[in-house]
Design an enzyme around this catalytic site. Structure first.
Site, PDB file in Angstrom:
ATOM      1  N   TYR A 260       0.096   5.700   2.964  1.00 37.94           N
ATOM      2  CA  TYR A 260      -0.780   4.623   2.505  1.00 37.94           C
ATOM      3  C   TYR A 260      -1.017   4.795   1.017  1.00 37.94           C
ATOM      4  O   TYR A 260      -0.707   5.845   0.454  1.00 37.94           O
ATOM      5  CB  TYR A 260      -2.095   4.592   3.284  1.00 37.94           C
ATOM      6  CG  TYR A 260      -2.761   5.925   3.529  1.00 37.94           C
ATOM      7  CD1 TYR A 260      -3.466   6.578   2.524  1.00 37.94           C
ATOM      8  CD2 TYR A 260      -2.700   6.533   4.788  1.00 37.94           C
ATOM      9  CE1 TYR A 260      -4.088   7.789   2.761  1.00 37.94           C
ATOM     10  CE2 TYR A 260      -3.314   7.760   5.030  1.00 37.94           C
ATOM     11  CZ  TYR A 260      -4.007   8.378   4.013  1.00 37.94           C
ATOM     12  OH  TYR A 260      -4.619   9.580   4.237  1.00 37.94           O
ATOM     13  N   HIS A 309       1.399   9.971   0.101  1.00 38.19           N
ATOM     14  CA  HIS A 309       1.664   8.842  -0.796  1.00 38.19           C
ATOM     15  C   HIS A 309       3.094   8.915  -1.321  1.00 38.19           C
ATOM     16  O   HIS A 309       3.623   9.985  -1.533  1.00 38.19           O
ATOM     17  CB  HIS A 309       0.724   8.875  -1.996  1.00 38.19           C
ATOM     18  CG  HIS A 309      -0.702   9.061  -1.606  1.00 38.19           C
ATOM     19  ND1 HIS A 309      -1.332   8.240  -0.714  1.00 38.19           N
ATOM     20  CD2 HIS A 309      -1.607   9.988  -1.979  1.00 38.19           C
ATOM     21  CE1 HIS A 309      -2.574   8.663  -0.555  1.00 38.19           C
ATOM     22  NE2 HIS A 309      -2.761   9.709  -1.306  1.00 38.19           N
TER      23      HIS A 309
END
Ligand code: NAG
Ligand code: NAG
Ligand code: NAG
Ligand code: NAG
Ligand code: NAG
Length: 333
Positions: A260, A309
């Site tokens: 995310y 990430h």
């Protein structure tokens, strides 16, 4: 007889005078409308798309028709912040609860009700328009700020966004001293000054419960790790990122790469939605390839912060935004 002629002449002269005047006026107005007509043809404008700048700055980040790549991703109608009236679609709710695999989440409606009794319930920053020029600085935590001397130009912005563990004391010359908004989640929280807005990035319902607790009883001390039981922050300035916006950033901007979006990337896209001009500092590695924070002293060893990430992809998007002139990117030292 003579008297009659004189009268006829007078009428004629007056008539001539009015005819001339009328033709001048007509010609002038014709000229004006026809030149507008040719201007429109020249620029390919139709009556409904006359130039209409979306803000009062020299360049407006939200301006459409400057890059198809940008227009495909940017959607100004997505609401960045939560209010008491926010409703999540089922898709969004499920996606959001899966981010950190929440088990037995509490009733979101009930938690939101409790939360918006404590913090402002109305939605902020829906004020964009042709008369506003809001300049913002997004300050990442990269070591490339060290020795940059960006401090004074950073402080000139209307809004200065910082994130997570960012500090300014002792680093003012490079990072500035102003902080209008500080982005965090429970596990990265820190105490704030009274004039700074806490912007919570919630990853689960428990994060909203933590905020309620941290502002009142202090009885939540643990999420997946220990968290601050109480937080110093002005309740009347607290803002909550809308999970719908969170999902939009992941879908539209990251095309669902990586787990995310990082705090830095969320903050950057958020800023694009509520600011008109954007200055971006402290993103990416320093010139030696190190990814440490500006307040840390890490010798040679480079590191990427976490595995959740896709840092390279986020950085590429950031550089692309800069290359199409949507943000001013300051690369530091
Ligand atoms: C922008 O978001 C709104 C609200 O979710 C949606 O209805 C609309 O279709 C989106 N626009 C584009 C161009 O994707
Ligand atoms: C959640 O809370 C709301 C408001 O407190 C209530 O109306 C609703 O029935 C609850 N939903 C569930 C599934 O318990
Ligand atoms: C915010 O508060 C701090 C500490 O009280 C002060 O030093 C600073 O000047 C204030 N900043 C702004 C922008 O008002
Ligand atoms: C914290 O307190 C609230 C209300 O006082 C209560 O609903 C909640 O269950 C408590 N949470 C924990 C982890 O003790
Ligand atoms: C981003 O990545 C694409 C594809 O890998 C590449 O073509 C492009 O040059 C990169 N852009 C920047 C600004 O680094």
């Amino acid at each position: 007889m003579l008297w009659v002629m004189q009268r006829k002449q007078k009428v004629l002269i007056l008539l001539c005078f009015f005819l001339t005047l009328t033709s001048i006026v007509l010609r002038y107005s014709y000229h004006e409308s026809s030149s507008m007509y040719y201007l429109n043809i020249l620029h390919g404008w139709s009556d409904s798309t006359l130039p209409n700048k979306p803000c009062a700055c020299e360049h407006c980040v939200s301006e459409a028709h400057t890059s198809p790549w940008f227009d495909e991703r940017f959607n100004h109608s997505i609401r960045p912040l939560m209010s008491e009236n926010t409703v999540l679609s089922e898709d969004t709710y499920i996606w959001w609860q899966m981010l950190q695999r929440a088990k037995d989440p509490a009733n979101l409606t009930a938690v939101m009700k409790e939360l918006f009794n404590i913090i402002p319930s109305k939605e902020m920053y829906l004020d964009w328009g042709a008369s506003r020029c809001r300049k913002c600085a997004v300050i990442g935590n990269s070591g490339n700020l060290k020795g940059s001397s960006y401090g004074s130009q950073i402080d000139l912005n209307d809004f200065v966004f910082r994130m997570n563990r960012a500090i300014t004391a002792g680093y003012e010359k490079d990072v500035g001293s102003k902080t209008t908004h500080h982005f965090m989640y429970p596990e990265s929280a820190k105490h704030l000054q009274a004039n700074t807005s806490l912007v919570l990035i919630p990853f689960k319902t428990l994060d909203l419960q933590w905020l309620v607790s941290a502002l009142t009883t202090g009885n939540i001390t643990q999420t997946y790790t220990r968290v601050l039981a109480k937080i110093t922050a002005s309740k009347d300035k607290i803002l909550i990122i809308n999970p719908t916006f969170f999902k939009y950033v992941d879908d539209n901007w990251l095309e669902n790469r990586g787990g995310y979006p990082s705090t830095g990337f969320m903050t950057l896209i958020f800023a694009m939605h509520i600011c008109d001009e954007l200055n971006v500092y402290g993103f990416g590695a320093n010139s030696e390839g190190n990814w440490h924070h500006y307040w840390e002293n890490i010798g040679g060893g480079a590191f990427r912060q976490t595995g959740v990430h896709d840092g390279d992809y986020e950085y590429n998007i950031t550089r692309t935004l800069s290359s199409i002139g949507k943000i001013n990117f300051f690369k530091g030292t």
